[in-house]
Design an enzyme around this catalytic site. Structure first.
Site, PDB file in Angstrom:
ATOM      1  N   HIS A   1       0.843  -1.202   0.000  1.00 22.32           N
ATOM      2  CA  HIS A   1       0.000   0.000   0.000  1.00 22.32           C
ATOM      3  C   HIS A   1       0.881   1.255   0.000  1.00 22.32           C
ATOM      4  O   HIS A   1       0.636   2.197  -0.758  1.00 22.32           O
ATOM      5  CB  HIS A   1      -0.918  -0.050   1.230  1.00 22.32           C
ATOM      6  CG  HIS A   1      -1.690   1.201   1.497  1.00 22.32           C
ATOM      7  ND1 HIS A   1      -3.022   1.342   1.160  1.00 22.32           N
ATOM      8  CD2 HIS A   1      -1.317   2.373   2.072  1.00 22.32           C
ATOM      9  CE1 HIS A   1      -3.424   2.557   1.526  1.00 22.32           C
ATOM     10  NE2 HIS A   1      -2.421   3.204   2.081  1.00 22.32           N
ATOM     11  N   GLU A   2       1.920   1.246   0.820  1.00 24.99           N
ATOM     12  CA  GLU A   2       2.805   2.415   0.911  1.00 24.99           C
ATOM     13  C   GLU A   2       3.575   2.623  -0.398  1.00 24.99           C
ATOM     14  O   GLU A   2       3.697   3.747  -0.882  1.00 24.99           O
ATOM     15  CB  GLU A   2       3.780   2.259   2.082  1.00 24.99           C
ATOM     16  CG  GLU A   2       3.113   2.170   3.450  1.00 24.99           C
ATOM     17  CD  GLU A   2       2.106   3.272   3.695  1.00 24.99           C
ATOM     18  OE1 GLU A   2       2.346   4.406   3.254  1.00 24.99           O
ATOM     19  OE2 GLU A   2       1.068   2.993   4.306  1.00 24.99           O
TER      20      GLU A   2
ATOM     21  N   HIS B   1       1.480   4.253  -3.007  1.00 22.24           N
ATOM     22  CA  HIS B   1       1.373   5.721  -2.915  1.00 22.24           C
ATOM     23  C   HIS B   1       2.487   6.379  -3.733  1.00 22.24           C
ATOM     24  O   HIS B   1       2.271   7.386  -4.405  1.00 22.24           O
ATOM     25  CB  HIS B   1       1.498   6.184  -1.464  1.00 22.24           C
ATOM     26  CG  HIS B   1       0.210   6.162  -0.681  1.00 22.24           C
ATOM     27  ND1 HIS B   1      -0.934   6.791  -1.110  1.00 22.24           N
ATOM     28  CD2 HIS B   1      -0.096   5.606   0.519  1.00 22.24           C
ATOM     29  CE1 HIS B   1      -1.901   6.618  -0.209  1.00 22.24           C
ATOM     30  NE2 HIS B   1      -1.413   5.893   0.797  1.00 22.24           N
TER      31      HIS B   1
ATOM     32  N   GLU C   1      -6.245   6.818  -1.080  1.00 24.37           N
ATOM     33  CA  GLU C   1      -6.139   5.626  -0.235  1.00 24.37           C
ATOM     34  C   GLU C   1      -6.729   4.405  -0.936  1.00 24.37           C
ATOM     35  O   GLU C   1      -6.169   3.319  -0.894  1.00 24.37           O
ATOM     36  CB  GLU C   1      -6.841   5.853   1.098  1.00 24.37           C
ATOM     37  CG  GLU C   1      -6.158   6.874   1.989  1.00 24.37           C
ATOM     38  CD  GLU C   1      -4.670   6.618   2.123  1.00 24.37           C
ATOM     39  OE1 GLU C   1      -4.279   5.432   2.184  1.00 24.37           O
ATOM     40  OE2 GLU C   1      -3.905   7.580   2.139  1.00 24.37           O
TER      41      GLU C   1
HETATM   42 ZN   LIG Z   1      -2.293   5.238   2.615  1.00 26.99          ZN
END
Ligand SMILES: [Zn+2]
Length: 302
Positions: free
Chosen positions: A164-165, A168, A227
């Site tokens: 997830h990071e 980004h 997100e």
């Molecule tokens: Zn996030």
């Protein structure tokens, strides 16, 4: 003695110089729509406030600061510890699948596969902290806080968070946020000129409303969509790196239970409602499992 009143007509509309706002709106729209690009990972429209090379530079500077602070507090975990090694392995496995996942997602969106991430300087550090948190800065520098370990519990779940990071950074959300902030700043400048004829109290009220609007009406909704995008791309990355994507569901359940209303920055207010998030992740599961089958035929999921 009475204050001299300005000529009538000049103060119509409560003293706001509407033509300045109109001019600004026109200019902003021209700039904003003129700079629209399609994000290859999601197929959605995106605006970037910095080039990938600038992101790498800015990210590296911020990283030096974070690591310097951690070192000064004696909170930087040495790279040869067991935990640092595990985290580094997960990061390496995820990063190794970036080209494949990038190509496939771009294809799905009928976009040319980008290569900007080749400039990224991937790196990961572990920082001792109670926070259940992790981040990946623009340009690929990551950190995992030890408070995340008891929440993640398994390598698969840790891979989901780190995926997830990393997502980004791949989605260039830092750069997109910069583009939004530039727009807000232009708006504030224009408002500052437009309300030049108002009394100071009125001016303050307008600026406060603009600031609050910028924060809640504009930045946050984009934050939430970022997100959701990071959840999607990150899950595909974890699956393609042969981690079990299904672990994302219990992970985010643990995450929302552990935060107990006091989430750390990255997992705080901008994150989608846990129920929505889990529903979204479930809808992504067939695609994630397909990535796993494709790249991990020799290690099928139980
Ligand atoms: Zn996030």
């Amino acid at each position: 003695m009475r204050r001299r009143q300005p000529a009538t007509g000049r103060r119509r509309g409560g003293g706001i110089r509407w033509w300045i706002l109109l001019l600004f709106a026109g200019y902003a729209a021209w700039q904003w729509f003129g700079s629209a690009e399609t994000d290859p990972y999601t197929g959605e429209t995106a605006h970037y406030g910095a080039s990938a090379a600038e992101e790498v530079q800015l990210g590296a500077q911020a990283y030096q600061q974070v690591l310097g602070d951690a070192q000064a507090q004696g909170a930087l975990l040495p790279p040869d510890t067991e935990v640092s090694r595990q985290i580094r392995t997960i990061a390496q496995r995820l990063v190794a699948r970036v080209p494949e996942v990038t190509t496939q997602l771009a294809q799905r969106n009928q976009q040319q596969a980008p290569t900007f991430y080749e400039q990224f300087q991937w790196d990961v550090s572990v920082i001792q902290s109670d926070q259940a948190n992790a981040f990946c800065l623009p340009g690929g520098k990551m950190a995992v806080y030890t408070g995340l370990l008891p929440v993640a519990q398994t390598e698969d779940a840790m891979a989901v968070v780190m995926g997830h990071e990393i997502a980004h950074a791949l989605l260039r959300h830092g750069s997109q946020r910069m583009a939004q902030q530039e727009l807000v700043q232009m708006g504030q400048m224009a408002a500052g000129m437009a309300i030049g004829g108002m009394d100071p109290q009125q001016q303050q009220a307008v600026m406060a409303a603009l600031g609050a609007g910028a924060q809640y009406g504009f930045i946050l909704p984009y934050g939430r969509s970022h997100e959701t995008q990071a959840d999607q791309v990150g899950l595909m990355l974890a699956a393609a790196a042969c981690y079990d994507p299904r672990q994302a569901i219990p992970l985010w359940e643990r995450m929302s239970a552990s935060s107990g209303g006091q989430s750390p920055p990255e997992f705080a207010s901008t994150h989608p409602d846990p129920a929505n998030r889990i529903q979204h992740l479930q809808s992504l599961m067939p695609q994630a499992l397909e990535f796993h089958r494709q790249y991990c035929a020799d290690q099928p999921l139980q």
